[in-house]
Design a protein around this motif. Structure first.
Motif, PDB file in Angstrom:
ATOM      1  N   ILE A 392       1.034  -1.199   0.037  1.00  0.00           N
ATOM      2  CA  ILE A 392      -0.120   0.103  -0.106  1.00  0.00           C
ATOM      3  C   ILE A 392       0.986   1.154   0.015  1.00  0.00           C
ATOM      4  N   ILE A 393       0.664   2.125  -0.990  1.00  0.00           N
ATOM      5  CA  ILE A 393       1.307   3.263  -1.178  1.00  0.00           C
ATOM      6  C   ILE A 393       0.609   4.442  -0.678  1.00  0.00           C
ATOM      7  N   LYS A 394       1.405   5.424   0.317  1.00  0.00           N
ATOM      8  CA  LYS A 394       0.626   6.622   0.654  1.00  0.00           C
ATOM      9  C   LYS A 394       1.683   7.676   0.562  1.00  0.00           C
ATOM     10  N   PHE A 395       1.103   8.991   0.817  1.00  0.00           N
ATOM     11  CA  PHE A 395       2.155  10.181   0.724  1.00  0.00           C
ATOM     12  C   PHE A 395       1.788  11.168   1.589  1.00  0.00           C
ATOM     13  N   PHE A 396       2.706  11.740   2.178  1.00  0.00           N
ATOM     14  CA  PHE A 396       2.890  13.154   2.856  1.00  0.00           C
ATOM     15  C   PHE A 396       3.494  14.067   2.275  1.00  0.00           C
ATOM     16  N   SER A 397       3.314  15.347   2.172  1.00  0.00           N
ATOM     17  CA  SER A 397       4.243  16.597   1.535  1.00  0.00           C
ATOM     18  C   SER A 397       4.039  17.583   2.622  1.00  0.00           C
ATOM     19  N   SER A 398       4.707  18.795   2.165  1.00  0.00           N
ATOM     20  CA  SER A 398       4.860  20.003   2.972  1.00  0.00           C
ATOM     21  C   SER A 398       3.533  20.576   3.217  1.00  0.00           C
ATOM     22  N   LYS A 399       2.433  20.336   2.342  1.00  0.00           N
ATOM     23  CA  LYS A 399       0.998  20.931   2.569  1.00  0.00           C
ATOM     24  C   LYS A 399       0.443  20.249   3.922  1.00  0.00           C
ATOM     25  N   ASP A 400       1.024  19.060   4.277  1.00  0.00           N
ATOM     26  CA  ASP A 400       0.425  18.234   5.538  1.00  0.00           C
ATOM     27  C   ASP A 400       1.169  18.747   6.793  1.00  0.00           C
ATOM     28  N   GLY A 401       2.025  19.800   6.646  1.00  0.00           N
ATOM     29  CA  GLY A 401       2.783  20.176   8.102  1.00  0.00           C
ATOM     30  C   GLY A 401       4.205  19.523   8.085  1.00  0.00           C
ATOM     31  N   TYR A 402       4.962  20.084   8.825  1.00  0.00           N
ATOM     32  CA  TYR A 402       6.402  19.780   8.686  1.00  0.00           C
ATOM     33  C   TYR A 402       6.569  18.559   9.597  1.00  0.00           C
ATOM     34  N   LYS A 403       5.644  17.943  10.396  1.00  0.00           N
ATOM     35  CA  LYS A 403       5.822  16.814  11.091  1.00  0.00           C
ATOM     36  C   LYS A 403       4.535  16.017  11.096  1.00  0.00           C
ATOM     37  N   GLY A 404       4.444  14.754  11.405  1.00  0.00           N
ATOM     38  CA  GLY A 404       3.476  13.868  11.424  1.00  0.00           C
ATOM     39  C   GLY A 404       3.544  12.548  11.982  1.00  0.00           C
ATOM     40  N   THR A 405       2.516  11.681  11.812  1.00  0.00           N
ATOM     41  CA  THR A 405       2.719  10.344  12.377  1.00  0.00           C
ATOM     42  C   THR A 405       2.139   9.335  11.269  1.00  0.00           C
ATOM     43  N   ILE A 406       2.790   8.177  11.211  1.00  0.00           N
ATOM     44  CA  ILE A 406       2.314   7.166  10.345  1.00  0.00           C
ATOM     45  C   ILE A 406       1.929   5.902  11.304  1.00  0.00           C
ATOM     46  N   ASN A 407       0.778   5.127  11.189  1.00  0.00           N
ATOM     47  CA  ASN A 407       0.390   4.186  12.134  1.00  0.00           C
ATOM     48  C   ASN A 407       0.139   2.965  11.367  1.00  0.00           C
ATOM     49  N   VAL A 408       0.921   1.806  11.856  1.00  0.00           N
ATOM     50  CA  VAL A 408       0.656   0.529  10.925  1.00  0.00           C
ATOM     51  C   VAL A 408       0.156  -0.531  12.058  1.00  0.00           C
ATOM     52  N   ALA A 409      -1.033  -1.059  11.729  1.00  0.00           N
ATOM     53  CA  ALA A 409      -1.533  -1.957  12.714  1.00  0.00           C
ATOM     54  C   ALA A 409      -1.013  -3.502  12.376  1.00  0.00           C
ATOM     55  N   ASP A 410      -1.006  -4.369  13.560  1.00  0.00           N
ATOM     56  CA  ASP A 410      -0.558  -5.523  13.443  1.00  0.00           C
ATOM     57  C   ASP A 410       0.823  -5.780  12.827  1.00  0.00           C
ATOM     58  N   PHE A 411       1.671  -4.778  13.128  1.00  0.00           N
ATOM     59  CA  PHE A 411       3.169  -5.074  12.535  1.00  0.00           C
ATOM     60  C   PHE A 411       3.798  -6.325  13.159  1.00  0.00           C
ATOM     61  N   GLY A 412       4.797  -6.859  12.318  1.00  0.00           N
ATOM     62  CA  GLY A 412       5.430  -7.900  12.698  1.00  0.00           C
ATOM     63  C   GLY A 412       4.569  -9.356  12.451  1.00  0.00           C
ATOM     64  N   ALA A 413       3.505  -9.174  12.282  1.00  0.00           N
ATOM     65  CA  ALA A 413       2.581 -10.206  11.960  1.00  0.00           C
ATOM     66  C   ALA A 413       1.937 -10.286  10.495  1.00  0.00           C
ATOM     67  N   ASN A 414       0.838  -9.480  10.456  1.00  0.00           N
ATOM     68  CA  ASN A 414       0.083  -9.136   9.080  1.00  0.00           C
ATOM     69  C   ASN A 414       1.013  -8.326   8.105  1.00  0.00           C
ATOM     70  N   ASN A 415       1.417  -7.407   8.731  1.00  0.00           N
ATOM     71  CA  ASN A 415       2.243  -6.254   8.054  1.00  0.00           C
ATOM     72  C   ASN A 415       3.420  -6.471   8.472  1.00  0.00           C
ATOM     73  N   ILE A 416       4.649  -6.694   7.640  1.00  0.00           N
ATOM     74  CA  ILE A 416       5.902  -7.116   7.993  1.00  0.00           C
ATOM     75  C   ILE A 416       6.828  -6.100   7.867  1.00  0.00           C
ATOM     76  N   ALA A 417       6.621  -5.127   7.014  1.00  0.00           N
ATOM     77  CA  ALA A 417       7.747  -4.129   6.857  1.00  0.00           C
ATOM     78  C   ALA A 417       7.020  -2.523   6.286  1.00  0.00           C
ATOM     79  N   LEU A 418       7.608  -1.802   6.744  1.00  0.00           N
ATOM     80  CA  LEU A 418       7.098  -0.301   6.382  1.00  0.00           C
ATOM     81  C   LEU A 418       8.409   0.439   5.649  1.00  0.00           C
ATOM     82  N   TYR A 419       8.373   1.122   4.487  1.00  0.00           N
ATOM     83  CA  TYR A 419       9.369   1.924   3.689  1.00  0.00           C
ATOM     84  C   TYR A 419       9.188   3.274   3.929  1.00  0.00           C
ATOM     85  N   LEU A 420      10.206   3.986   4.384  1.00  0.00           N
ATOM     86  CA  LEU A 420       9.947   5.553   4.018  1.00  0.00           C
ATOM     87  C   LEU A 420      10.926   6.018   2.859  1.00  0.00           C
ATOM     88  N   ILE A 421      10.340   6.870   2.050  1.00  0.00           N
ATOM     89  CA  ILE A 421      11.159   7.252   0.919  1.00  0.00           C
ATOM     90  C   ILE A 421      11.139   8.857   0.839  1.00  0.00           C
TER      91      ILE A 421
END
Length: 563
Positions: A392-421
């Motif tokens: 699943i690909i999602k995006f943030f940019s400057s218009k969303d503010g200079y800081k924010g939060t990413i939440n991923v449920a069930d990490f390490g089981a159903n969801n196994i990796a998060l990439y930041l680019i």
């Protein structure tokens, strides 16, 4: 493969009926094979830091004059001179009949005739410093009164290394690369009175290896060389082009992507635009009817570089068959699986640089907080990968503010990796810090689930001890020859029957015996190996995760293999 640093910006005024080159028609004179001439060269590139040298004419066609540094030429044996003459003959024949015709039909031509009223391109072969294979100088296109060290020819310079070491079927690329710089000098420098940014000019010229068919067979090709350079070092900034192997590789791969998705006209029209760099590409994209701008293209290219997966959409992959399977190795960060795990990091980002961060491990809900400087314009793509490799690909940019939060449920089981680019598009400084913190609220001490998990883990460890004991007994008195090479892949807990793990274990025992005293070479990355890697990381100041990822691998390769 370089443009000379001696770029001069001047204004030319043309009037109807006035032929600029006629003022210099007296420079044209017939030359015979064996005649000698003094030429200016770039001291930064010349092997002896010369500014001038004497050269002898060794070959001539209707389109090319081939000169060789006299001193170097006379130092060669007759056999080597014959070898180079044969390479020159092959090069000139192929270039004139194939490469030059296709380049000119697409990009336009150099000045024909040039200042010397000669339609020939001059090629000077002279020894160059390490890693330099060729260059072109804009100053040679200028009259002597404007450029004091101008040779007043349409001229390129090649290293003898090209003729001594390059395969005959690759020779034409090196000449074509520099000739496209000549064409750019004429199309953009003379006609438009503009100067292209180096990264884009090199991207165009480097892409010629694909455009002219030199990369049709990947093995031994320039494309293969570029891919290997990025696999070894993915640190680059397009705008801060220093001429490193990874700089050229990134520029080439960006041109591959740009042409594949938007056509060769983007490279052509950006060269003919009065704008430069990113602005010229935006101009070319708009001219050709595309709604995307450079930021959108660059964002999608970075994702394609990480995953190269056409199932996500064609904009997230390379369709060139020779690029199947290629992807960047990200910086991997491993979160412990038990208890509350957290990791804080800062990444140094240059403008339009590629940075790929992978977070894995952990148990529970993953929370990643990020922060950019308030004056920075940024784009942050993030990709969630599940256990079935769905993304699943999602995006943030400057218009969303200079800081924010990413939440991923069930990490390490159903969801196994998060990439930041992340990448920076604008800032008051050319580089900024990207701050992020990842944490998981995993299994807590005292919970029944934790007790069950640890009980199962103890049973697994007992089985592993029994297996290792049996293997140790089998290995006693038995010696096996194992040849090891530079590590290419991440190694981590759970890998079994791996030759790379065997090499890791072998080298740990040979080079760091105090960290891996058992010396077991099983090919299985289990507790003993993981603990040895943790100790190795701790010893050399790396995060002690037990994960043999890019940072640890790079250090081990340098210490154990020398590069």
């Amino acid at each position: 493969m370089r443009q000379s640093k001696n770029y001069l910006k001047i204004v030319f005024f043309f009037t109807a009926g006035f032929l600029f080159f006629s003022l210099f028609s007296h420079l044209v004179f017939a030359q015979d094979i064996g005649s000698q001439t003094i030429f200016y060269v770039e001291s930064d590139y010349d092997n002896d830091s010369r500014t001038q040298l004497n050269a002898v004419l060794v070959y001539q066609t209707s389109k090319l004059n081939i000169y060789v540094d006299t001193r170097w030429w006379n130092s060669l044996t007759p056999q080597l001179q014959n070898q180079i003459n044969a390479q020159i003959f092959y090069l000139t024949s192929y270039f004139e009949n194939y490469d030059y015709q296709k380049i000119v039909a697409t990009f336009g031509s150099e000045a024909v005739p040039g200042l010397d009223n000669d339609s020939r391109i001059y090629i000077l072969i002279h020894p160059m410093k390490q890693n330099y294979l060729g260059y072109a100088r804009f100053v040679d296109s200028l009259p002597a009164g404007v450029g004091n060290d101008s040779n007043q020819h349409e001229m390129v310079y090649l290293s003898p290394e090209v003729f001594l070491n390059a395969p005959a079927n690759q020779l034409g690329y090196y000449l074509s690369h520099e000739v496209l710089h000549l064409i750019s000098f004429n199309q953009k420098g003379i006609f438009i009175n503009s100067e292209d940014e180096r990264w884009l000019s090199e991207a165009r010229s480097d892409y010629l290896s694909t455009f002219l068919g030199y990369n049709n067979i990947l093995s031994g090709s320039l494309l293969e060389k570029r891919l290997n350079a990025l696999r070894q070092n993915s640190n680059f900034s397009l705008l801060d082009f220093k001429g490193t192997a990874s700089d050229y590789a990134a520029a080439h791969l960006f041109a591959e992507y740009l042409v594949e998705k938007y056509g060769i006209k983007i490279l052509v029209d950006s060269m003919r635009s009065k704008l430069t760099g990113i602005a010229s590409l935006n101009d070319a994209l708009a001219k050709n009817g595309y709604s995307e701008d450079f930021n959108e293209v660059f964002k999608n290219w970075l994702i394609a570089m990480a995953f190269n997966d056409c199932s996500l959409g064609k904009k997230y992959c390379f369709e060139n068959p020779n690029l199947n399977g290629f992807h960047i190795y990200p910086y991997t960060n491993y979160l412990p699986e038990y208890g509350v795990a957290s990791l804080t990091a800062n990444n140094y980002l240059n403008l339009y640089a590629g940075t790929w961060i992978k977070i894995t491990g952990g148990k529970g809900n993953l929370k990643v907080g990020y922060e950019f400087p308030q004056d920075a314009q940024y784009v942050l793509s993030y990709v969630i990968v599940d256990q079935d490799n769905n993304k699943i690909i999602k995006f943030f940019s400057s218009k969303d503010g200079y800081k924010g939060t990413i939440n991923v449920a069930d990490f390490g089981a159903n969801n196994i990796a998060l990439y930041l680019i992340p990448f920076i598009t604008n800032s008051s400084s050319n580089s900024v810090f990207f701050k992020w913190e990842a944490s998981t609220a995993g299994l807590t001490p005292g919970s029944s689930t934790l007790i069950e998990t640890l009980t199962q883990r103890i049973a697994q460890l007992k089985a592993q001890v029994a297996m290792l004991t049996a293997q140790l007994n089998a290995l006693l008195g038995q010696q096996t020859t194992l040849s090891c090479y530079r590590f290419q892949n991440d190694l981590y807990y759970g890998i079994k029957d791996s030759l790379e793990v065997k090499c890791l274990q072998k080298l740990l025992f040979e080079r760091e015996p105090q960290l891996y005293s058992t010396g077991l070479i099983t090919g299985n990355f289990l507790n003993l190996t993981q603990e040895a890697i943790r100790k190795y990381q701790q010893k050399y100041g790396l995060p002690a995760t037990g994960y043999f990822g890019p940072l640890t691998r790079a250090l081990a390769n340098k210490q154990w293999f020398g590069y």
